[in-house]
Structures are given as C-alpha cells and as structure tokens.
Write a protein that holds these residues in place. Sequence first.
Motif, PDB file in Angstrom:
ATOM      1  N   ARG A  48      -6.988  43.210 -62.575  1.00  0.00           N
ATOM      2  CA  ARG A  48      -8.148  42.328 -62.725  1.00  0.00           C
ATOM      3  C   ARG A  48      -9.386  43.102 -63.146  1.00  0.00           C
ATOM      4  N   LEU A  49      -9.571  44.306 -62.611  1.00  0.00           N
ATOM      5  CA  LEU A  49     -10.694  45.162 -62.991  1.00  0.00           C
ATOM      6  C   LEU A  49     -10.599  45.557 -64.464  1.00  0.00           C
ATOM      7  N   GLU A  50      -9.416  45.959 -64.897  1.00  0.00           N
ATOM      8  CA  GLU A  50      -9.234  46.356 -66.292  1.00  0.00           C
ATOM      9  C   GLU A  50      -9.441  45.175 -67.238  1.00  0.00           C
ATOM     10  N   GLN A  51      -8.997  43.970 -66.842  1.00  0.00           N
ATOM     11  CA  GLN A  51      -9.226  42.780 -67.666  1.00  0.00           C
ATOM     12  C   GLN A  51     -10.718  42.505 -67.799  1.00  0.00           C
ATOM     13  N   CYS A  52     -11.440  42.639 -66.709  1.00  0.00           N
ATOM     14  CA  CYS A  52     -12.885  42.422 -66.725  1.00  0.00           C
ATOM     15  C   CYS A  52     -13.567  43.440 -67.627  1.00  0.00           C
ATOM     16  N   GLU A  53     -13.178  44.715 -67.505  1.00  0.00           N
ATOM     17  CA  GLU A  53     -13.784  45.753 -68.335  1.00  0.00           C
ATOM     18  C   GLU A  53     -13.517  45.498 -69.816  1.00  0.00           C
ATOM     19  N   THR A  54     -12.319  45.056 -70.144  1.00  0.00           N
ATOM     20  CA  THR A  54     -11.981  44.747 -71.530  1.00  0.00           C
ATOM     21  C   THR A  54     -12.830  43.593 -72.041  1.00  0.00           C
ATOM     22  N   ARG A  55     -12.969  42.564 -71.203  1.00  0.00           N
ATOM     23  CA  ARG A  55     -13.756  41.388 -71.579  1.00  0.00           C
ATOM     24  C   ARG A  55     -15.230  41.767 -71.789  1.00  0.00           C
ATOM     25  N   VAL A  56     -15.784  42.536 -70.892  1.00  0.00           N
ATOM     26  CA  VAL A  56     -17.194  42.924 -70.978  1.00  0.00           C
ATOM     27  C   VAL A  56     -17.427  43.841 -72.177  1.00  0.00           C
ATOM     28  N   ASN A  57     -16.523  44.788 -72.403  1.00  0.00           N
ATOM     29  CA  ASN A  57     -16.685  45.725 -73.515  1.00  0.00           C
ATOM     30  C   ASN A  57     -16.494  45.046 -74.873  1.00  0.00           C
ATOM     31  N   ALA A  58     -15.791  43.913 -74.901  1.00  0.00           N
ATOM     32  CA  ALA A  58     -15.564  43.200 -76.159  1.00  0.00           C
ATOM     33  C   ALA A  58     -16.809  42.441 -76.614  1.00  0.00           C
ATOM     34  N   ARG A  59     -17.707  42.172 -75.712  1.00  0.00           N
ATOM     35  CA  ARG A  59     -18.918  41.425 -76.052  1.00  0.00           C
ATOM     36  C   ARG A  59     -20.056  42.391 -76.342  1.00  0.00           C
ATOM     37  N   SER A  60     -20.870  42.022 -77.320  1.00  0.00           N
ATOM     38  CA  SER A  60     -21.984  42.897 -77.660  1.00  0.00           C
ATOM     39  C   SER A  60     -23.179  42.679 -76.732  1.00  0.00           C
ATOM     40  N   SER A  61     -23.329  41.457 -76.240  1.00  0.00           N
ATOM     41  CA  SER A  61     -24.449  41.171 -75.358  1.00  0.00           C
ATOM     42  C   SER A  61     -23.974  40.266 -74.228  1.00  0.00           C
ATOM     43  N   THR A  62     -23.985  40.795 -73.013  1.00  0.00           N
ATOM     44  CA  THR A  62     -23.550  40.020 -71.851  1.00  0.00           C
ATOM     45  C   THR A  62     -24.253  40.523 -70.603  1.00  0.00           C
ATOM     46  N   THR A  63     -24.430  39.636 -69.660  1.00  0.00           N
ATOM     47  CA  THR A  63     -25.017  40.029 -68.383  1.00  0.00           C
ATOM     48  C   THR A  63     -23.930  40.253 -67.337  1.00  0.00           C
ATOM     49  N   GLU A  64     -22.690  39.965 -67.712  1.00  0.00           N
ATOM     50  CA  GLU A  64     -21.575  40.124 -66.784  1.00  0.00           C
ATOM     51  C   GLU A  64     -21.286  41.598 -66.563  1.00  0.00           C
ATOM     52  N   ASP A  65     -20.994  41.945 -65.325  1.00  0.00           N
ATOM     53  CA  ASP A  65     -20.486  43.268 -65.025  1.00  0.00           C
ATOM     54  C   ASP A  65     -19.260  43.098 -64.127  1.00  0.00           C
ATOM     55  N   CYS A  66     -18.600  44.166 -63.834  1.00  0.00           N
ATOM     56  CA  CYS A  66     -17.329  44.090 -63.106  1.00  0.00           C
ATOM     57  C   CYS A  66     -17.463  44.614 -61.684  1.00  0.00           C
ATOM     58  N   THR A  67     -18.620  44.439 -61.097  1.00  0.00           N
ATOM     59  CA  THR A  67     -18.878  44.957 -59.754  1.00  0.00           C
ATOM     60  C   THR A  67     -17.932  44.345 -58.728  1.00  0.00           C
ATOM     61  N   GLU A  68     -17.767  43.032 -58.775  1.00  0.00           N
ATOM     62  CA  GLU A  68     -16.897  42.361 -57.807  1.00  0.00           C
ATOM     63  C   GLU A  68     -15.461  42.869 -57.907  1.00  0.00           C
ATOM     64  N   GLU A  69     -14.957  43.001 -59.119  1.00  0.00           N
ATOM     65  CA  GLU A  69     -13.592  43.468 -59.326  1.00  0.00           C
ATOM     66  C   GLU A  69     -13.424  44.918 -58.871  1.00  0.00           C
ATOM     67  N   LEU A  70     -14.442  45.737 -59.135  1.00  0.00           N
ATOM     68  CA  LEU A  70     -14.399  47.126 -58.694  1.00  0.00           C
ATOM     69  C   LEU A  70     -14.365  47.212 -57.174  1.00  0.00           C
ATOM     70  N   PHE A  71     -15.223  46.452 -56.518  1.00  0.00           N
ATOM     71  CA  PHE A  71     -15.250  46.464 -55.054  1.00  0.00           C
ATOM     72  C   PHE A  71     -13.946  45.939 -54.464  1.00  0.00           C
ATOM     73  N   ASP A  72     -13.351  44.926 -55.096  1.00  0.00           N
ATOM     74  CA  ASP A  72     -12.065  44.401 -54.624  1.00  0.00           C
ATOM     75  C   ASP A  72     -10.980  45.476 -54.684  1.00  0.00           C
ATOM     76  N   PHE A  73     -10.937  46.206 -55.808  1.00  0.00           N
ATOM     77  CA  PHE A  73      -9.940  47.268 -55.952  1.00  0.00           C
ATOM     78  C   PHE A  73     -10.170  48.381 -54.938  1.00  0.00           C
ATOM     79  N   LEU A  74     -11.402  48.854 -54.828  1.00  0.00           N
ATOM     80  CA  LEU A  74     -11.704  49.941 -53.891  1.00  0.00           C
ATOM     81  C   LEU A  74     -11.427  49.534 -52.447  1.00  0.00           C
ATOM     82  N   HIS A  75     -11.736  48.287 -52.105  1.00  0.00           N
ATOM     83  CA  HIS A  75     -11.478  47.794 -50.753  1.00  0.00           C
ATOM     84  C   HIS A  75      -9.974  47.776 -50.467  1.00  0.00           C
ATOM     85  N   ALA A  76      -9.189  47.265 -51.408  1.00  0.00           N
ATOM     86  CA  ALA A  76      -7.741  47.198 -51.214  1.00  0.00           C
ATOM     87  C   ALA A  76      -7.143  48.592 -51.080  1.00  0.00           C
ATOM     88  N   ARG A  77      -7.562  49.498 -51.953  1.00  0.00           N
ATOM     89  CA  ARG A  77      -7.026  50.857 -51.905  1.00  0.00           C
ATOM     90  C   ARG A  77      -7.436  51.571 -50.623  1.00  0.00           C
TER      91      ARG A  77
END
Length: 90
Positions: A48-77
């Motif tokens: 899910r984190l990698e999908q978010c990063e791909t989506r965000v990097n594909a856009r030239s202008s966005t306010t979205e970041d992947c903080t939630e997905e990063l925290f979810d991964f770090l919490h699980a690990r």
Amino acid sequence: MVLDEKVITNGEPDNEEEEEEEEEDLDPLETMREKCAEIEHCVHTQARLEQCETRVNARSSTTEDCTEELFDFLHARDHCVAHKLFHSVK
C-alpha cells in the motif's frame, strides 16, 4: 616480473565492505526488522505504501503524501519486532 603485494591483517577484514557486512549481521534489531517485513501483514502495508508513492510521484502537483501508509507499515513491522526481539533479550 610482477610482484604481488600481500597484507597481513591479523584476522581483521581485508576491506571496509566486509567490516560493514559483519556489523550488519551483529545487529539483532535490523535482522528482526528484515524478517518481520516479510510477514503477510507487513507485506500488505508495504505494498500500500509503494502504491501511494507511485501515485504521488506520477502527479506533477498534489497535496497528497503517504504519511498514513508509512506509519501503518512502520507500526506493523515494529509490532512484530517488539514481540520477537524482547523474547531474545537476556
């Protein structure tokens, strides 16, 4: 005639790469993190984190970041690491 230069190291690693590899093998936290990142729940959150990063990097202008997905991964690990690591602490 070619002379080969040999260095006697008294059992120490020949170069810095081998020394770094040995240091990495000695850190139980990093070892546990790598093992825990391979369990099903962590793999799912990492995907899910990698999908978010791909989506965000594909856009030239966005306010979205992947903080939630990063925290979810770090919490699980880290949840997995906490259960496994402290059983091996003396």
